[in-house]
Design an enzyme around this catalytic site. Structure first.
Site, short mmCIF file in Angstrom:
data_model
loop_
_atom_site.label_atom_id
_atom_site.label_comp_id
_atom_site.label_asym_id
_atom_site.label_seq_id
_atom_site.Cartn_x
_atom_site.Cartn_y
_atom_site.Cartn_z
N ASP A 1 0.78 -1.16 -0.01
CA ASP A 1 0.11 -0.03 -0.13
C ASP A 1 0.68 1.24 0.17
O ASP A 1 2.23 1.13 0.46
CB ASP A 1 -0.87 0.05 1.32
CG ASP A 1 -1.98 -1.03 1.35
OD1 ASP A 1 -2.34 -1.71 0.07
OD2 ASP A 1 -2.40 -1.43 2.28
N1 URA Z 1 -1.48 -5.99 3.62
C1 URA Z 1 -1.87 -4.68 3.74
O1 URA Z 1 -2.72 -4.56 4.24
N2 URA Z 1 -1.25 -3.78 3.12
C2 URA Z 1 -0.06 -4.09 2.36
O2 URA Z 1 0.43 -3.22 1.73
C3 URA Z 1 0.31 -5.53 2.44
C4 URA Z 1 -0.34 -6.34 2.93
#
Ligand code: URA
Length: 233
Positions: free
Chosen positions: A105
């Site tokens: 993310d």
């Molecule tokens: N899980 C999440 O919530 N975000 C990420 O970036 C990776 C795994």
């Protein structure tokens, strides 16, 4: 046969001549283990060992880069409005057709693997691969010990049921290992147990670990050993 170093780097590493000269002047090129900053140095590519960013130019069929992704940067290869992880790489690497092996993310940090080896990328990200990924999680409260079993049993998140995940409760943070990579998965798993993730950092993907000395925003090319371990996964 000896040739100019900038010519060798340019032809073997798909760089323009001026990019090759710039890389050499910046100290990114070594000959027989010694940094060479003079582009017109005469070198025998067949008898001497030439490296760019630590990678032998003979073994650069594919490029494998690890990065410690900073928050605020998109783990995509292009975006009209936002800085992407490719913007953190030298131009010649950014245009190599690299793919991101399992996104993070925008607000997440930590280990990101980029490669133009489509077979490895597919192997590590395909739903069948079960490549383990370890995350360091700071949440707005600590999970309870009963949540360890909830994570292990698999959680119904509405649109899918997670595979068994390993939750470790530590002092002020948690570690979570998942073997799949659905959108916002870790954040959603924490929401399900009533907690919000405040900070998420990926520590490992399969055999590859985030080195403690790789600062956020920094990257490096994988060593031959790291590549073989990943390819054997
Ligand atoms: N899980 C999440 O919530 N975000 C990420 O970036 C990776 C795994």
């Amino acid at each position: 046969m000896k040739e100019r170093l900038d010519k060798i780097i340019s032809s073997r590493c798909l760089l323009t001549r001026s990019e090759a000269a710039k890389a050499i002047r910046r100290g990114r090129v070594s000959v027989d283990g010694i940094v060479c900053t003079v582009p017109d140095t005469k070198v025998s590519a067949s008898e001497q060992t030439v490296t760019l960013d630590g990678q032998s130019i003979r073994s650069n069929r594919y490029l494998y880069i690890m990065m410690n992704k900073p928050a605020g940067v998109l783990s995509a290869t292009e975006d009209k409005n936002c800085q992407t992880v490719l913007d953190l790489l030298p131009e010649e690497y950014a245009r190599r057709g690299l793919g991101v092996v399992g996104r993070l993310d925008k607000d997440a940090t930590g280990l990101l693997l980029l490669t133009d080896d489509g077979v490895l990328n597919h192997r590590l990200t395909s739903p069948k691969s079960h490549a383990p990924k370890l995350y360091h999680v700071i949440s707005d409260g600590m999970p309870k010990s009963a949540d360890i079993e909830t994570f292990a049993a698999g959680m119904d998140l509405g649109d899918f049921v997670t595979k068994s995940a390993k939750l470790t409760i530590c002092d002020g943070y948690s570690l979570v290992e998942i073997s799949e990579g659905k959108f916002h998965q870790v954040k959603r798993m924490f929401q399900k147990i009533g907690l919000n993730v405040l900070a998420l950092k990926r520590l490992s993907i399969a055999s590859l670990r985030l080195p403690p000395d790789l600062a956020e925003g920094e990257w490096r090319i994988l060593s031959d050993g790291e590549i073989s371990e990943l390819c054997a996964f």
